[in-house]
Design an enzyme around this catalytic site. Structure first.
Site, PDB file in Angstrom:
ATOM      1  N   SER A 234       2.828   2.298  -1.629  1.00 33.98           N
ATOM      2  CA  SER A 234       1.708   3.116  -1.171  1.00 33.98           C
ATOM      3  C   SER A 234       1.923   3.503   0.284  1.00 33.98           C
ATOM      4  O   SER A 234       2.497   2.739   1.059  1.00 33.98           O
ATOM      5  CB  SER A 234       0.405   2.323  -1.328  1.00 33.98           C
ATOM      6  OG  SER A 234      -0.078   1.918  -0.068  1.00 33.98           O
ATOM      7  N   LYS A 235       1.452   4.700   0.618  1.00 32.79           N
ATOM      8  CA  LYS A 235       1.728   5.162   1.978  1.00 32.79           C
ATOM      9  C   LYS A 235       0.933   4.403   3.021  1.00 32.79           C
ATOM     10  O   LYS A 235       1.277   4.399   4.186  1.00 32.79           O
ATOM     11  CB  LYS A 235       1.572   6.678   2.114  1.00 32.79           C
ATOM     12  CG  LYS A 235       0.255   7.246   1.771  1.00 32.79           C
ATOM     13  CD  LYS A 235       0.321   8.761   1.968  1.00 32.79           C
ATOM     14  CE  LYS A 235      -0.790   9.456   1.228  1.00 32.79           C
ATOM     15  NZ  LYS A 235      -0.558  10.833   0.945  1.00 32.79           N
ATOM     16  N   ARG A 236      -0.139   3.749   2.599  1.00 31.88           N
ATOM     17  CA  ARG A 236      -0.897   2.959   3.572  1.00 31.88           C
ATOM     18  C   ARG A 236      -0.210   1.626   3.884  1.00 31.88           C
ATOM     19  O   ARG A 236      -0.313   1.103   4.964  1.00 31.88           O
ATOM     20  CB  ARG A 236      -2.312   2.699   3.062  1.00 31.88           C
ATOM     21  CG  ARG A 236      -3.296   3.740   3.547  1.00 31.88           C
ATOM     22  CD  ARG A 236      -4.608   3.660   2.817  1.00 31.88           C
ATOM     23  NE  ARG A 236      -4.465   4.002   1.411  1.00 31.88           N
ATOM     24  CZ  ARG A 236      -4.338   5.238   0.955  1.00 31.88           C
ATOM     25  NH1 ARG A 236      -4.350   6.256   1.795  1.00 31.88           N
ATOM     26  NH2 ARG A 236      -4.206   5.497  -0.335  1.00 31.88           N
TER      27      ARG A 236
END
Ligand code: GLU
Length: 469
Positions: A234-236
């Site tokens: 996930s990009k977070r």
């Protein structure tokens, strides 16, 4: 029939490594089949799209070897809004879709559950188009929808479990699900190779293909990419942007080879193979359907091997962006006029065997170009002990007396200085290395001193000695 595949990213953020993998798989499949690769930018989510993300996608694809001009497109989904609306109208006019003005609360009140899908309330009420009227697809009550998927066999979905889903919103705008199908149809796409997360949409989309009277494509849903905890990247949480890897100094060749190994391997237990072998041997049907682990450590090791395999002049060229701080890269700690290309060329082969990513070149060579080294204070404290002042004094004196300033003479001289004090070479080297480079680790010391030169080496050793008073 010519095979036509497409890569259809949405420009809503940094370009994800998983996207890069799907792009490569499409690219290779098209090449193997003598087909066409189409790039379509799915830019209909106006609130989340930014033109710079589109540019980011194009340049990232370029970097990974899918270069501008060598594919069809880019097309922009937003340019096809007319076709999307026309398809929605056709579905309505042929009775395959109907209008509905129920709110979520209405459905909940009727079904008694917030988890229940739409109950088909408006199916036969004959509501016409109008503001706030959503268009829903009339899914068949019976039968099954069989998705032919090159990786997953034939996932089969019960039609009665598929709700009458929305295809155009209350303001008349078609939803993504429909726009995506209409574009694939208009662009003559024969094979849809995309991320697994779209599999749940696929039976709905296939029903739309059928209803619009066109033979659906062959599907291939490639597995998700996960981190070491088996969580979807996930990009977070994870480093997912292809650009981040590029800026850190991963080579495009290493990156694309590694991406192709996620869920697939070439013959003969090999991992690092020429790209042409991957292009020949890759089989979409062989991709493992389970989640693929993106192992950054392994990628690093891979990249190190690619770096070591470069001819030295190519390695020198490849380092230039980090040495000059081009584009989005951080500028190096030295001023441009302090950089010395000959000195760099002299140590480049030593650095080449020691770094795993190109950005690591900077801390390895900064001591050559800075007027005085960047001293790592923790390293200093750890290294400079009681005997260090005496050792540095003796080393300075011995080095001053050297006739020839070369690595070998420097080494035997320092070795002798240490031996007189009962020290092994490693212990003798440490204070000299910290004095001259500021660090405890780095390129081989004596070659470094040779390239740095007599004056600068001695000046730094004397300066360090003064700090020890
Ligand atoms: N635009 C979609 C995405 O980025 C791709 C949908 C598809 O490949 O069909 O996830």
């Amino acid at each position: 029939m010519t095979v036509r595949v497409r890569f259809a990213p949405s420009p809503t953020g940094m370009f994800h490594v998983g996207g890069a993998r799907s792009a490569l798989q499409n690219w290779i499949y098209a090449k193997q089949q003598g087909g066409v690769f189409v790039l379509r930018i799915e830019d209909t989510d106006a609130a989340r799209n930014k033109p710079e993300w589109t540019e980011g996608i194009l340049s990232a694809l370029d970097w990974i070897g899918i270069s501008r001009g060598s594919y069809e497109g880019p097309y922009f989904q937003s340019a096809n809004a007319g076709e999307h609306r026309a398809a929605a109208t056709r579905l309505y006019e042929s009775g395959r879709a109907y209008y509905c003005d129920c709110t979520r609360e209405d459905v909940q009140a009727r079904t008694g559950s917030q988890y229940q899908g739409y109950d088909g309330y408006h199916r036969d009420l004959g509501l016409g188009p109008g503001p706030g009227h959503a268009l829903r697809f009339r899914t068949p009550d019976e039968g099954t929808t069989v998705v032919v998927d090159l990786i997953r066999g034939e996932p089969t979905f019960e039609n009665k479990l598929i709700e009458d889903f929305v295809i155009a919103r209350g303001d008349g705008s078609p939803v993504f699900l429909l726009a995506n199908v209409v574009d694939d149809m208009t662009m003559g796409i024969t094979h849809v190779i995309r991320a697994e997360e779209h599999l749940p949409n696929t039976p709905k989309q296939q029903l739309l293909w059928d209803a619009l009277g066109v033979k659906p494509p062959v599907w291939a849903h490639v597995p998700v990419v996960v981190n070491e905890k088996r969580q979807k990247l996930s990009k977070r949480r994870d480093k997912v942007a292809l650009e981040a890897y590029r800026d850190e100094g991963y080579l495009a060749g290493a990156m694309r080879n590694y991406l192709m190994l996620l869920g697939w391997a070439p013959s003969g237990d090999r991992e690092i193979v020429p790209w042409s072998v991957i292009e020949d041997e890759f089989r979409l049907e062989e991709v493992n359907p389970s989640p693929a682990f993106f192992d950054e450590k392994k990628l690093r090791a891979f990249n190190g091997e690619y770096i070591r395999a470069l001819p030295v002049p190519e390695f020198i060229d490849a380092c230039q962006p980090w040495l000059t701080g081009t584009g989005t890269l951080a500028p190096p700690p030295w001023q441009p006029e302090e950089f010395d290309a000959d000195a760099f060329a002299a140590v480049a082969p030593l650095a080449q065997t020691r770094i795993a990513v190109l950005s690591e070149i900077v801390p390895n060579v900064d001591f050559l170009f800075l007027a005085s080294p960047l001293i790592d204070e923790a390293a200093w404290t750890k290294t400079m002990k009681d005997g260090s002042a005496d050792l540095l004094d003796a080393a300075v004196a011995a080095f001053e007396a050297l006739e020839s300033w070369d690595a070998e003479s420097l080494k035997s001289t320092l070795e002798a200085v240490g031996a007189e004090r009962g020290l092994k070479l490693g212990k003798t080297q440490a204070p000299v290395r910290v004095a001259v480079t500021g660090r405890t680790v780095g390129l081989p010391l004596f070659e470094s001193l040779e390239v740095l030169g007599r004056e600068r080496t001695l000046t730094r050793m004397r300066a360090a000695r003064l700090r020890l008073v």
